[in-house]
Structures are given as C-alpha cells and as structure tokens.
Design an enzyme around this catalytic site. Sequence first.
Site, PDB file in Angstrom:
ATOM      1  N   HIS A  17       0.842  -1.202   0.000  1.00 56.85           N
ATOM      2  CA  HIS A  17       0.000   0.000   0.000  1.00 56.85           C
ATOM      3  C   HIS A  17       0.883   1.261   0.000  1.00 56.85           C
ATOM      4  CE1 HIS A  17      -3.149  -2.558   2.355  1.00 56.85           C
ATOM      5  NE2 HIS A  17      -3.593  -2.417   1.112  1.00 56.85           N
ATOM      6  N   LYS A  41     -17.315  -6.562   7.237  1.00 58.90           N
ATOM      7  CA  LYS A  41     -16.106  -7.315   7.594  1.00 58.90           C
ATOM      8  C   LYS A  41     -15.807  -7.103   9.076  1.00 58.90           C
ATOM      9  CE  LYS A  41     -13.473  -7.061   3.268  1.00 58.90           C
ATOM     10  NZ  LYS A  41     -12.218  -6.550   2.680  1.00 58.90           N
ATOM     11  N   ARG A  90      -2.129  -6.093  -7.987  1.00 61.93           N
ATOM     12  CA  ARG A  90      -1.013  -6.984  -7.664  1.00 61.93           C
ATOM     13  C   ARG A  90      -0.878  -8.098  -8.688  1.00 61.93           C
ATOM     14  NH1 ARG A  90      -3.116  -8.009  -1.762  1.00 61.93           N
ATOM     15  NH2 ARG A  90      -4.899  -8.142  -3.144  1.00 61.93           N
ATOM     16  N   SER A 128      -2.987  -7.533   3.382  1.00 58.24           N
ATOM     17  CA  SER A 128      -3.237  -7.340   4.817  1.00 58.24           C
ATOM     18  C   SER A 128      -3.551  -8.683   5.477  1.00 58.24           C
ATOM     19  CB  SER A 128      -4.395  -6.365   5.025  1.00 58.24           C
ATOM     20  OG  SER A 128      -4.073  -5.112   4.489  1.00 58.24           O
TER      21      SER A 128
HETATM   22  O1  PNS Z   1      -9.040  -2.910   0.392  1.00 56.00           O
HETATM   23  P1  PNS Z   1     -10.350  -3.352  -0.182  1.00 56.00           P
HETATM   24  O2  PNS Z   1     -11.167  -4.071   0.878  1.00 56.00           O
HETATM   25  O3  PNS Z   1     -10.197  -4.161  -1.438  1.00 56.00           O
HETATM   26  O4  PNS Z   1     -11.140  -2.016  -0.584  1.00 56.00           O
HETATM   27  C1  PNS Z   1     -12.431  -2.069  -1.156  1.00 56.00           C
HETATM   28  C2  PNS Z   1     -13.045  -0.663  -1.284  1.00 56.00           C
HETATM   29  C3  PNS Z   1     -13.026   0.049   0.057  1.00 56.00           C
HETATM   30  C4  PNS Z   1     -12.240   0.134  -2.276  1.00 56.00           C
HETATM   31  C5  PNS Z   1     -14.502  -0.856  -1.797  1.00 56.00           C
HETATM   32  O5  PNS Z   1     -15.135  -1.821  -1.005  1.00 56.00           O
HETATM   33  C6  PNS Z   1     -15.330   0.416  -1.779  1.00 56.00           C
HETATM   34  O6  PNS Z   1     -15.083   1.330  -2.513  1.00 56.00           O
HETATM   35  N1  PNS Z   1     -16.322   0.459  -0.858  1.00 56.00           N
HETATM   36  C7  PNS Z   1     -17.167   1.616  -0.650  1.00 56.00           C
HETATM   37  C8  PNS Z   1     -18.607   1.335  -0.990  1.00 56.00           C
HETATM   38  C9  PNS Z   1     -18.853   1.525  -2.475  1.00 56.00           C
HETATM   39  O7  PNS Z   1     -18.662   2.568  -3.031  1.00 56.00           O
HETATM   40  N2  PNS Z   1     -19.250   0.415  -3.116  1.00 56.00           N
HETATM   41  C10 PNS Z   1     -19.503   0.392  -4.530  1.00 56.00           C
HETATM   42  C11 PNS Z   1     -18.205   0.247  -5.302  1.00 56.00           C
HETATM   43  S1  PNS Z   1     -18.506  -0.724  -6.632  1.00 56.00           S
END
Ligand code: PNS
Length: 161
Positions: A17, A41, A90, A128
């Site tokens: 990150h 989560k 990645r 993570s």
């Molecule tokens: O590190 P992660 O868990 O892969 O991150 C995922 C994240 C936070 C980028 C994604 O879950 C997100 O943007 N969540 C916010 C809710 C949202 O906007 N959902 C619709 C996106 S398609």
Amino acid sequence: MATAVYPGSFDPITCGHLDIIRRAACQFDRVIIAVLNNTSKKPMFSVQERVQLIRKSIADLPNCSAEYFDGLLVDFVHQKQSHTVVKGLRAISDFEYEFQMALLNKKMAPDVETVFMVTNANYSYISSSIVKEIASLGGDFSDLVPAEIYDDVKLKIKEGR
Ligand code: PNS
C-alpha cells in the site's frame, strides 16, 4: 489542483500500500487515503486505529493525508472535489473485482476516473490478510509492513491472545 483518492480497508496498511501511496504522491498534488468504515467485515483494527497507522506511515509525505469514510466511494470522492480513484493491482486475480468496481463507479459517477497502478514486484505477494496470518502465527513480518507500525501490529496480536 489534482487530488486522488486511494481507498481500501487497510487492515493494516502494508508495504505494498505504502509503495502505491508514495508513487501516487509523485503523480498528484494531493493524495487522500480513504479507509472504508466497513461494518460487514470484522477488522482486526478499528477504523480509527487503521487511520492512525496510516498517518504514522505517511508522516514524511506532506501531500498525503488519511481519513475514513462511510457509504459510497464516489460520494466521498465528490466531497473531496476529486475526480480520480487510485487502485493498486497486484496480480491478474485482482483484476476481475477491480474491473467490476471501476465500471460500477464509472456508471454512478462518470466524472470519476479509476487509475490502476501496478504494484512493485517486490510487494506483489503482500496483502493485509497475509500480514495478519503470519503475525498471529509468530512469523517474521517486519518486511511486510511499514517500520513505523510494526510494534502496533505486534501489540495488537498480543492483546488478541
Ligand atoms: O481494500 P479493499 O477491501 O479491497 O477495498 C475495497 C473498497 C473500500 C475500495 C470498496 O469496497 C469500496 O469502494 N467500498 C465503498 C462502498 C462503495 O462505493 N461500493 C460500490 C463500489 S462498486
């Protein structure tokens, strides 16, 4: 002024990150690291702790900041007067999910672009979840997280025992 938002769960922030953050900091005037306050989560670190760990790790990057958000990412991006989401890729396995999210975000907010940065090969295996697994099994994870947060992760594991 071009502001990019780098979203994620960051439970906890890893060297992978941080590599993306450092590189994004060279490409944009301002980078906001946005920690999702995910209720579904069960994170190891609270959202406030995750933001603090990121702040410790980016102390030397004056154009970067960290905060948390609830709700839709695109709403947060608009709130910050940004038009760019940065994501790290990645491996091919990341692509399908990231592609789906980028398309959904584009549908909801056509003015927001998702920019993918390919992770440094040295960090392509880090996540993570891997950090938490190695740390909880007593393995050496000192190369996987920023040095500034190593003790915090160790302490959290100890507290959880
Ligand atoms: O590190 P992660 O868990 O892969 O991150 C995922 C994240 C936070 C980028 C994604 O879950 C997100 O943007 N969540 C916010 C809710 C949202 O906007 N959902 C619709 C996106 S398609």
